[in-house]
Motif scaffolding. Structure first.
Motif, PDB file in Angstrom:
ATOM      1  N   GLU A  17       0.695  -1.186   0.013  1.00  0.00           N
ATOM      2  CA  GLU A  17      -0.257  -0.088   0.074  1.00  0.00           C
ATOM      3  C   GLU A  17       0.826   0.912   0.226  1.00  0.00           C
ATOM      4  OE1 GLU A  17      -3.562  -2.265   2.455  1.00  0.00           O
ATOM      5  OE2 GLU A  17      -2.495  -0.049   3.133  1.00  0.00           O
ATOM      6  N   THR A 118     -12.417   8.121   4.367  1.00  0.00           N
ATOM      7  CA  THR A 118     -11.944   6.679   3.977  1.00  0.00           C
ATOM      8  C   THR A 118     -11.958   5.380   4.577  1.00  0.00           C
ATOM      9  OG1 THR A 118     -12.476   5.841   1.697  1.00  0.00           O
ATOM     10  CG2 THR A 118     -10.454   6.447   1.493  1.00  0.00           C
ATOM     11  N   SER A 120     -10.290   0.978   4.438  1.00  0.00           N
ATOM     12  CA  SER A 120     -11.554  -0.521   3.628  1.00  0.00           C
ATOM     13  C   SER A 120     -11.335  -1.796   4.977  1.00  0.00           C
ATOM     14  CB  SER A 120      -9.933  -0.814   3.045  1.00  0.00           C
ATOM     15  OG  SER A 120      -9.162  -0.005   1.854  1.00  0.00           O
ATOM     16  N   SER A 139     -17.380   6.680   0.404  1.00  0.00           N
ATOM     17  CA  SER A 139     -17.100   5.310   0.078  1.00  0.00           C
ATOM     18  C   SER A 139     -16.534   5.692  -1.004  1.00  0.00           C
ATOM     19  CB  SER A 139     -18.114   4.624  -0.704  1.00  0.00           C
ATOM     20  OG  SER A 139     -17.520   3.749  -0.626  1.00  0.00           O
ATOM     21  N   LYS A 140     -15.487   6.316  -1.587  1.00  0.00           N
ATOM     22  CA  LYS A 140     -14.573   7.319  -1.715  1.00  0.00           C
ATOM     23  C   LYS A 140     -12.690   6.457  -2.384  1.00  0.00           C
ATOM     24  CE  LYS A 140     -16.800  11.628  -2.623  1.00  0.00           C
ATOM     25  NZ  LYS A 140     -16.134  12.898  -2.413  1.00  0.00           N
ATOM     26  N   GLN A 141     -12.553   6.500  -3.425  1.00  0.00           N
ATOM     27  CA  GLN A 141     -11.032   5.959  -3.154  1.00  0.00           C
ATOM     28  C   GLN A 141     -10.071   7.084  -2.129  1.00  0.00           C
ATOM     29  OE1 GLN A 141     -10.564   3.581  -4.686  1.00  0.00           O
ATOM     30  NE2 GLN A 141     -12.939   3.658  -5.994  1.00  0.00           N
ATOM     31  N   ALA A 151      -7.132   7.141   2.389  1.00  0.00           N
ATOM     32  CA  ALA A 151      -7.110   5.761   0.445  1.00  0.00           C
ATOM     33  C   ALA A 151      -7.611   4.603   0.888  1.00  0.00           C
ATOM     34  CB  ALA A 151      -6.601   6.121  -0.408  1.00  0.00           C
ATOM     35  N   LYS A 152      -8.723   4.010  -0.153  1.00  0.00           N
ATOM     36  CA  LYS A 152      -8.711   2.619   0.547  1.00  0.00           C
ATOM     37  C   LYS A 152      -7.513   1.683  -0.305  1.00  0.00           C
ATOM     38  CE  LYS A 152     -14.230   2.632   0.037  1.00  0.00           C
ATOM     39  NZ  LYS A 152     -13.909   2.245   0.710  1.00  0.00           N
ATOM     40  N   HIS A 154      -7.113  -0.164  -2.337  1.00  0.00           N
ATOM     41  CA  HIS A 154      -6.221  -0.480  -3.481  1.00  0.00           C
ATOM     42  C   HIS A 154      -6.345   0.551  -4.203  1.00  0.00           C
ATOM     43  CE1 HIS A 154     -11.172  -0.216  -3.427  1.00  0.00           C
ATOM     44  NE2 HIS A 154     -10.733   0.887  -4.339  1.00  0.00           N
ATOM     45  N   ALA A 155      -6.462   1.785  -3.515  1.00  0.00           N
ATOM     46  CA  ALA A 155      -6.108   2.912  -4.339  1.00  0.00           C
ATOM     47  C   ALA A 155      -4.953   3.662  -4.478  1.00  0.00           C
ATOM     48  CB  ALA A 155      -7.210   3.756  -4.100  1.00  0.00           C
ATOM     49  N   ASP A 158      -3.343   5.785  -6.461  1.00  0.00           N
ATOM     50  CA  ASP A 158      -3.575   7.030  -6.936  1.00  0.00           C
ATOM     51  C   ASP A 158      -3.008   7.487  -5.499  1.00  0.00           C
ATOM     52  OD1 ASP A 158      -4.513   7.246  -9.330  1.00  0.00           O
ATOM     53  OD2 ASP A 158      -6.345   5.695  -8.509  1.00  0.00           O
TER      54      ASP A 158
END
Length: 185
Positions: A17, A118, A120, A139-141, A151-152, A154-155, A158
């Motif tokens: 991550e 946000t 995860s 519920s955003k990246q 950040a989530k 999987h982001a 970004d």
């Protein structure tokens, strides 16, 4: 002398991550990992990481950002020294970036109160953390709220690009596009 970014390491942190972020910021910033535990810290995939600074030697004003990776053990990271350090970084308006479950640690410190974030988490994990995550979940990246960036999991690309942009790490669009995956080489 390079500016500095602080990275919190804890057992089973999810290194994937933050690897893109570290690659981006490492060219312009000195990255200093710390842990509350003595000795090396083992990441989720088994990498042995050596902290280079002790908590007692951290002066928040020396840093541009504090970076917190996610991982399953984020739920156990409630040490008062760590939570106090996060509160000081926040009070001094120094950037704090957390990805994946790393936002749980921010919640435990109380700095998500009244803020957007946000994270995860699965439904049952959200229930366990209700008393900590008392800001406004989006519920955003990626979510930015003042000095906080979350950040989530999987982001992670970004996340790294956003941090690189905020810390002015890119020398040009081609370098940015390389990490974005849209480069011509």
């Amino acid at each position: 002398m390079k500016k500095k970014v602080l990275v919190y390491l804890y057992p089973q942190f999810r290194e994937v991550e933050i690897m893109t972020t570290l690659s981006i910021i490492g060219k312009k910033y000195e990255v200093l990992p710390f842990s509350l535990l003595p000795g090396t810290v083992t990441s989720e995939c088994g990498l042995l990481m050596q902290p280079t600074i002790k908590v007692k030697n951290i002066s928040p004003m020396d840093y541009e950002m504090l970076l917190i990776p996610g991982g399953k053990q984020a739920f156990t990271q409630g040490n008062p020294r760590l939570l106090h350090l996060l509160q000081v970084f926040n009070r001094e308006n120094i950037r704090i970036a957390a990805i994946g479950n790393g936002a749980v640690i921010l919640g435990r410190s109380g700095i998500l109160n009244g803020r957007s974030y946000t994270v995860s988490l699965h439904e049952e994990e959200l229930t366990k953390t209700n008393s900590w995550l008392n800001g406004t979940y989006q519920s955003k990246q990626i979510v930015e709220d003042k000095n906080l960036l979350t950040a989530k999991s999987h982001a992670y690309i970004d996340f790294g690009l956003t941090i690189g942009d905020r810390l002015k790490c890119f020398d040009g669009l081609e370098e940015y596009n390389f990490y974005k995956g849209t480069s011509s080489f």
